[in-house]
Design an enzyme around this catalytic site. Structure first.
Site, PDB file in Angstrom:
ATOM      1  N   ASN A 208      -3.410  -1.152  -0.591  1.00  0.00           N
ATOM      2  CA  ASN A 208      -3.933   0.148  -0.214  1.00  0.00           C
ATOM      3  C   ASN A 208      -3.283   1.183  -1.122  1.00  0.00           C
ATOM      4  O   ASN A 208      -2.418   1.067  -1.858  1.00  0.00           O
ATOM      5  CB  ASN A 208      -3.885   0.466   1.215  1.00  0.00           C
ATOM      6  N   ASP A 276      -4.254  -5.255   7.098  1.00  0.00           N
ATOM      7  CA  ASP A 276      -4.499  -5.702   8.383  1.00  0.00           C
ATOM      8  C   ASP A 276      -5.249  -7.505   8.173  1.00  0.00           C
ATOM      9  O   ASP A 276      -4.983  -8.143   9.142  1.00  0.00           O
ATOM     10  CB  ASP A 276      -5.738  -5.086   9.150  1.00  0.00           C
ATOM     11  N   LYS A 286      -5.203 -18.896 -11.165  1.00  0.00           N
ATOM     12  CA  LYS A 286      -5.912 -17.716 -11.326  1.00  0.00           C
ATOM     13  C   LYS A 286      -7.765 -18.184 -11.210  1.00  0.00           C
ATOM     14  O   LYS A 286      -8.026 -19.222 -11.679  1.00  0.00           O
ATOM     15  CB  LYS A 286      -6.045 -17.117 -12.670  1.00  0.00           C
ATOM     16  N   PRO A 303      -0.307 -10.440  11.095  1.00  0.00           N
ATOM     17  CA  PRO A 303       0.697 -10.109  12.182  1.00  0.00           C
ATOM     18  C   PRO A 303       0.738  -8.622  12.547  1.00  0.00           C
ATOM     19  O   PRO A 303       0.691  -8.183  11.118  1.00  0.00           O
ATOM     20  CB  PRO A 303       1.914 -10.626  12.154  1.00  0.00           C
ATOM     21  N   ASP A 304       0.542  -8.037  13.644  1.00  0.00           N
ATOM     22  CA  ASP A 304       0.829  -6.542  13.826  1.00  0.00           C
ATOM     23  C   ASP A 304       2.220  -6.281  14.176  1.00  0.00           C
ATOM     24  O   ASP A 304       2.765  -6.818  15.231  1.00  0.00           O
ATOM     25  CB  ASP A 304      -0.097  -6.025  15.007  1.00  0.00           C
ATOM     26  N   ILE A 305       2.845  -5.941  13.319  1.00  0.00           N
ATOM     27  CA  ILE A 305       4.584  -5.971  13.247  1.00  0.00           C
ATOM     28  C   ILE A 305       4.792  -4.587  14.281  1.00  0.00           C
ATOM     29  O   ILE A 305       5.559  -5.011  15.116  1.00  0.00           O
ATOM     30  CB  ILE A 305       5.024  -5.334  11.942  1.00  0.00           C
ATOM     31  N   PHE A 323       2.804   4.765  13.349  1.00  0.00           N
ATOM     32  CA  PHE A 323       1.921   5.890  12.634  1.00  0.00           C
ATOM     33  C   PHE A 323       0.433   5.373  12.857  1.00  0.00           C
ATOM     34  O   PHE A 323       0.168   4.151  12.960  1.00  0.00           O
ATOM     35  CB  PHE A 323       2.303   5.728  11.212  1.00  0.00           C
ATOM     36  N   LYS A 337      -4.566   3.569  20.123  1.00  0.00           N
ATOM     37  CA  LYS A 337      -3.472   2.865  19.493  1.00  0.00           C
ATOM     38  C   LYS A 337      -2.209   2.573  20.040  1.00  0.00           C
ATOM     39  O   LYS A 337      -1.559   1.757  20.445  1.00  0.00           O
ATOM     40  CB  LYS A 337      -3.579   3.463  17.707  1.00  0.00           C
ATOM     41  N   LYS A 341      -0.932  -0.681  21.386  1.00  0.00           N
ATOM     42  CA  LYS A 341       0.528  -1.432  20.496  1.00  0.00           C
ATOM     43  C   LYS A 341       1.651  -1.503  21.393  1.00  0.00           C
ATOM     44  O   LYS A 341       2.582  -1.974  21.018  1.00  0.00           O
ATOM     45  CB  LYS A 341       0.520  -0.903  19.387  1.00  0.00           C
TER      46      LYS A 341
HETATM   47  O1  C5P Z   1      -3.726  -0.376  13.415  1.00  0.00           O
HETATM   48  P1  C5P Z   1      -3.132   0.661  12.279  1.00  0.00           P
HETATM   49  O2  C5P Z   1      -2.786  -0.263  10.841  1.00  0.00           O
HETATM   50  O3  C5P Z   1      -3.850   1.710  11.983  1.00  0.00           O
HETATM   51  O4  C5P Z   1      -1.637   0.891  12.907  1.00  0.00           O
HETATM   52  C1  C5P Z   1      -0.986   1.630  12.278  1.00  0.00           C
HETATM   53  C2  C5P Z   1       0.636   1.364  12.703  1.00  0.00           C
HETATM   54  O5  C5P Z   1       0.711  -0.007  13.161  1.00  0.00           O
HETATM   55  C3  C5P Z   1       1.517   1.949  11.743  1.00  0.00           C
HETATM   56  O6  C5P Z   1       2.673   2.453  12.379  1.00  0.00           O
HETATM   57  C4  C5P Z   1       1.799   0.562  10.926  1.00  0.00           C
HETATM   58  O7  C5P Z   1       3.066   0.471  10.366  1.00  0.00           O
HETATM   59  C5  C5P Z   1       1.671  -0.252  12.115  1.00  0.00           C
HETATM   60  N1  C5P Z   1       1.204  -1.790  11.677  1.00  0.00           N
HETATM   61  C6  C5P Z   1       1.912  -2.657  11.587  1.00  0.00           C
HETATM   62  N2  C5P Z   1       1.590  -4.059  11.396  1.00  0.00           N
HETATM   63  C7  C5P Z   1       0.202  -4.219  11.186  1.00  0.00           C
HETATM   64  C8  C5P Z   1      -0.737  -2.971  10.997  1.00  0.00           C
HETATM   65  C9  C5P Z   1      -0.251  -2.029  11.237  1.00  0.00           C
HETATM   66  O8  C5P Z   1       3.148  -2.650  11.833  1.00  0.00           O
HETATM   67  N3  C5P Z   1      -0.181  -5.109  10.730  1.00  0.00           N
END
Ligand code: C5P
Length: 399
Positions: A208, A276, A286, A303-305, A323, A337, A341
């Site tokens: 990104n 994501d 390749k 994983p959503d950290i 953020f 969010k 979260k």
């Molecule tokens: O869901 P979104 O990507 O918009 O969420 C943004 C926040 O979640 C940011 O603080 C980003 O660092 C964190 N995040 C994360 N792991 C992910 C996706 C987002 O820690 N897989």
């Protein structure tokens, strides 16, 4: 702000030495005492007379000055300051400092001193980028020398690039910051920054547009307030802050592992733009074109950290900040969010292309917390970082 502070200013031999005349004047205006030392080469660029007239003190130039050495003058000189500033720090001076050479007064003082040292490099771009200078800079940072700059710009030699000395106001800010309050001292703060790269095959990846600028500014601001910063970064455009522990990762999964390995911490700020999704099965060779047949990529959710750390039942950081980069309904999405979260604060911003925020120097954010929504005016990313770091300091002090 600098009243009563004693600065030992070592001037190296570079064209940027002329800026140090102004630096001396401004340091004195702020109440600092400046004791100047000049290398032989520095005297080719500015005269000792100008330097001593502005400093209001004699310029020290010789190591083998019998009168002074009878009293071990160089040892005294090296220890009597609150801060040693080397400006301009030439490639030669940096090399001497990094390797422990002490053949003249300046380098001997730098070896003998027990006070903090700040170096402000200035040199031709090729000299700065030369592997030997890069090695020396890395060594000096590891030795605890505070590096201020250099920055990119037009150089006196007609070239363009990194090597230009930072401007006098920035040197002053660094010196004032050095002596400034350290409310985060003893606090360990984790920052994630930059994008992640999710591989498709050995040569392609999904990424990104995050430059890492906001996360880096935040790491610097927290460090400046005295925090012990662990900086976990994806492949960003911007170099990570100096004076922090840097952990470099590529993928979201690696970032999660690095974050977990960095716990416990007092606060964690998740500024990274984490992908994501990743490609479910990465090809180990390749992927080739196949007579017009299009490849089909299957995705898996990363994983959503932020959510993982926010929902930890044990060992959760005392303050978790996320953020939210959105392109529409910014506040509504950010509120949702924050709840989903489980983080304490969300820093929300509009990253629609017309805002120029993603990859740009400025940011306009809203801070969402239990106390409600605060809209901050558009400002430099460094100022957003400073303000957020101060808020974090206030919040941690209250716990
Ligand atoms: O869901 P979104 O990507 O918009 O969420 C943004 C926040 O979640 C940011 O603080 C980003 O660092 C964190 N995040 C994360 N792991 C992910 C996706 C987002 O820690 N897989």
């Amino acid at each position: 702000m600098l009243s009563g502070k004693r600065i030992l200013l070592i001037l190296g031999g570079g064209i940027a030495a002329f800026k140090c005349l102004d630096l001396i004047r401004r340091l004195r205006e702020r109440g600092a005492d400046v004791t100047p030392v000049m290398t032989r080469a520095a005297e080719q660029f500015v005269t000792p007379l100008s330097v001593s007239a502005l400093a209001g003190e004699e310029v020290h130039r010789d190591l083998f000055d019998l009168t002074k050495e009878a009293e071990m003058g160089h040892i005294q000189l090296s220890r009597s300051a609150d801060l040693v500033v080397v400006a301009p720090a030439t490639a030669d001076l940096l090399a001497k400092m990094a390797n422990g050479l002490a053949g003249d007064l300046a380098s001997t003082l730098l070896m003998a001193t027990d006070t903090p040292v700040m170096a402000v490099p200035a040199m031709n771009v090729r000299m700065f980028l030369h592997p030997s200078t890069q090695r020396n800079v890395a060594q000096l940072k590891a030795d605890g020398i505070e590096m201020v700059g250099p920055v990119e710009g037009d150089m006196a030699c007609g070239e363009y690039g990194p090597g230009r000395m930072v401007e006098v106001p920035d040197i002053l800010a660094a010196i004032e910051n050095h002596f400034g309050p350290k409310p985060l001292s003893g606090k360990r703060i984790l920052v994630t920054s930059g994008p992640t790269h999710e591989p498709i095959d050995p040569v392609r990846y999904i990424a990104n547009r995050s430059s890492g600028a906001q996360g880096t500014a935040l790491g610097e601001a927290l460090r400046n307030l005295g925090a012990d910063v662990v900086f976990v970064t994806g492949p960003a455009d911007v170099a990570p802050p100096s004076g922090v522990s840097v952990v470099q990762v590529q993928t979201a999964q690696q970032m999660l592992e690095a974050v977990q390995a960095s716990l416990p911490c007092d606060a964690a700020v998740f500024a990274a733009a984490v992908a994501d999704w990743r490609v479910l099965t990465q090809s180990h060779s390749k992927i080739k074109k196949q007579n017009g047949a299009l490849p089909v990529l299957e995705f898996a959710e990363n994983p959503d950290i932020l959510a993982t750390i926010s929902h930890m039942s044990e060992g959760r950081p005392g303050l978790v900040v996320g953020f939210a980069a959105e392109t529409d309904d910014v506040l509504a999405h950010a509120q949702a969010k924050r709840a989903r979260k489980g983080c304490d604060w969300i820093v929300a911003n509009d990253v629609s292309p017309e805002t120029g925020i993603m990859g740009g120097h400025e940011n306009a954010v809203s801070l969402l917390s239990d106390a409600g929504v605060e809209d901050w005016p558009r400002m430099d990313k460094a100022d957003v970082a400073q303000r957020l770091a101060e808020r974090i300091a206030t919040a941690l002090a209250a716990t």
